[in-house]
Scaffold this motif. Structure first.
Motif, PDB file in Angstrom:
ATOM      1  N   ARG A  59       1.297  -0.274  -0.308  1.00 32.09           N
ATOM      2  CA  ARG A  59       1.409   0.999   0.393  1.00 32.09           C
ATOM      3  C   ARG A  59       2.350   0.886   1.595  1.00 32.09           C
ATOM      4  O   ARG A  59       3.193   1.748   1.824  1.00 32.09           O
ATOM      5  CB  ARG A  59       0.021   1.469   0.860  1.00 32.09           C
ATOM      6  CG  ARG A  59       0.047   2.799   1.609  1.00 32.09           C
ATOM      7  CD  ARG A  59      -1.334   3.214   2.109  1.00 32.09           C
ATOM      8  NE  ARG A  59      -2.036   2.190   2.855  1.00 32.09           N
ATOM      9  CZ  ARG A  59      -1.768   1.850   4.123  1.00 32.09           C
ATOM     10  NH1 ARG A  59      -0.800   2.438   4.782  1.00 32.09           N
ATOM     11  NH2 ARG A  59      -2.480   0.908   4.730  1.00 32.09           N
ATOM     12  N   ARG A  60       2.230  -0.190   2.332  1.00 28.97           N
ATOM     13  CA  ARG A  60       3.081  -0.373   3.515  1.00 28.97           C
ATOM     14  C   ARG A  60       4.552  -0.558   3.121  1.00 28.97           C
ATOM     15  O   ARG A  60       5.457  -0.048   3.792  1.00 28.97           O
ATOM     16  CB  ARG A  60       2.585  -1.555   4.339  1.00 28.97           C
ATOM     17  CG  ARG A  60       1.234  -1.272   4.989  1.00 28.97           C
ATOM     18  CD  ARG A  60       0.562  -2.556   5.467  1.00 28.97           C
ATOM     19  NE  ARG A  60      -0.830  -2.355   5.749  1.00 28.97           N
ATOM     20  CZ  ARG A  60      -1.343  -2.178   6.955  1.00 28.97           C
ATOM     21  NH1 ARG A  60      -0.552  -2.187   8.016  1.00 28.97           N
ATOM     22  NH2 ARG A  60      -2.627  -2.013   7.112  1.00 28.97           N
ATOM     23  N   VAL A  61       4.778  -1.303   2.049  1.00 27.65           N
ATOM     24  CA  VAL A  61       6.149  -1.478   1.557  1.00 27.65           C
ATOM     25  C   VAL A  61       6.707  -0.139   1.101  1.00 27.65           C
ATOM     26  O   VAL A  61       7.840   0.227   1.444  1.00 27.65           O
ATOM     27  CB  VAL A  61       6.186  -2.520   0.412  1.00 27.65           C
ATOM     28  CG1 VAL A  61       7.531  -2.498  -0.306  1.00 27.65           C
ATOM     29  CG2 VAL A  61       5.889  -3.918   0.948  1.00 27.65           C
ATOM     30  N   GLU A  62       5.921   0.608   0.334  1.00 26.04           N
ATOM     31  CA  GLU A  62       6.370   1.912  -0.156  1.00 26.04           C
ATOM     32  C   GLU A  62       6.697   2.853   0.998  1.00 26.04           C
ATOM     33  O   GLU A  62       7.687   3.599   0.938  1.00 26.04           O
ATOM     34  CB  GLU A  62       5.311   2.533  -1.062  1.00 26.04           C
ATOM     35  CG  GLU A  62       5.209   1.850  -2.410  1.00 26.04           C
ATOM     36  CD  GLU A  62       4.001   2.294  -3.225  1.00 26.04           C
ATOM     37  OE1 GLU A  62       3.257   3.212  -2.790  1.00 26.04           O
ATOM     38  OE2 GLU A  62       3.793   1.714  -4.302  1.00 26.04           O
ATOM     39  N   GLU A  63       5.899   2.835   2.049  1.00 25.91           N
ATOM     40  CA  GLU A  63       6.170   3.688   3.212  1.00 25.91           C
ATOM     41  C   GLU A  63       7.508   3.320   3.854  1.00 25.91           C
ATOM     42  O   GLU A  63       8.296   4.193   4.222  1.00 25.91           O
ATOM     43  CB  GLU A  63       5.047   3.568   4.242  1.00 25.91           C
ATOM     44  CG  GLU A  63       3.753   4.247   3.832  1.00 25.91           C
ATOM     45  CD  GLU A  63       2.581   3.943   4.757  1.00 25.91           C
ATOM     46  OE1 GLU A  63       2.752   3.165   5.738  1.00 25.91           O
ATOM     47  OE2 GLU A  63       1.488   4.464   4.499  1.00 25.91           O
ATOM     48  N   SER A  64       7.746   2.038   3.993  1.00 28.44           N
ATOM     49  CA  SER A  64       8.995   1.581   4.589  1.00 28.44           C
ATOM     50  C   SER A  64      10.185   1.996   3.718  1.00 28.44           C
ATOM     51  O   SER A  64      11.182   2.538   4.214  1.00 28.44           O
ATOM     52  CB  SER A  64       8.969   0.059   4.759  1.00 28.44           C
ATOM     53  OG  SER A  64      10.215  -0.403   5.214  1.00 28.44           O
TER      54      SER A  64
END
Length: 193
Positions: free
Chosen positions: A122-127
């Motif tokens: 999720r954090r990678v996708e947000e970035s």
């Protein structure tokens, strides 16, 4: 009376970021963090929580330090296509010059953790979404200003450039050949002509 902390949490977080960025999550133990940060284990846990929580705080810090620059570069007034080209060329140069072969902390997280850790994914996708959005916006502006050939899809181009950027970061960790990365960037940028 509560005891004051004997270390600077901000500096400790930055130091943890550097260690995780260099070694990765799995290869960095709590013992490594205690030694590298020169902080007692109990203080480390009390301040940052678990190793995983510290890693995600370091990832967030990395995003704060590196993410806004991309958005700012692509949001400058005036012609948009030169900013897109400059960004892609800069990523190719940076990947080729990465003598420590650290790559990008977000990309490293994607490769190491995202497949089996939904929070990491999720954090990678947000970035990546923020980069894709900035690229899409710049390419839409380029289209509206007549810089982009008619019929080019700004959304698809932005996605392709995002994949290229991430790929260059991974390839740069293994084979930081300037020619390889420069050629890949040039071919991708030719699609903007």
């Amino acid at each position: 009376m509560a005891r004051t902390k004997e270390f600077d949490p901000d500096a400790a977080l930055q130091s943890a970021l550097e260690l995780f960025w260099r070694r990765g999550y799995e290869a960095t133990s709590m013992a490594d963090l205690v030694e590298h940060l020169d902080i007692a284990r109990a203080s480390l846990y009390a301040t940052f929580g678990s190793k995983r929580e510290l890693y995600f705080k370091a990832l967030e810090r990395y995003g704060e330090q590196h993410g806004p620059g991309i958005v700012a570069e692509l949001s400058q007034p005036g012609p948009a296509l030169p900013a897109v080209r400059a960004l892609i060329q800069r990523f190719a140069r940076e990947a080729a010059r990465d003598t420590q072969r650290r790559g990008c902390f977000v990309t490293n997280t994607a490769v190491e953790l995202a497949a089996h850790d939904p929070d990491a994914a999720r954090r990678v996708e947000e970035s990546w979404h923020s980069v894709e959005t900035a690229l899409t916006s710049a390419l839409m502006r380029a289209g509206a200003q007549g810089e982009l050939p008619v019929g080019r899809d700004p959304v698809a181009l932005a996605r392709m450039l995002l994949v290229l950027i991430q790929g260059m970061r991974v390839v740069g960790k293994v084979d930081p050949s300037p020619g390889l990365l420069r050629d890949a960037a040039a071919q991708a940028l030719a699609l903007l002509d």
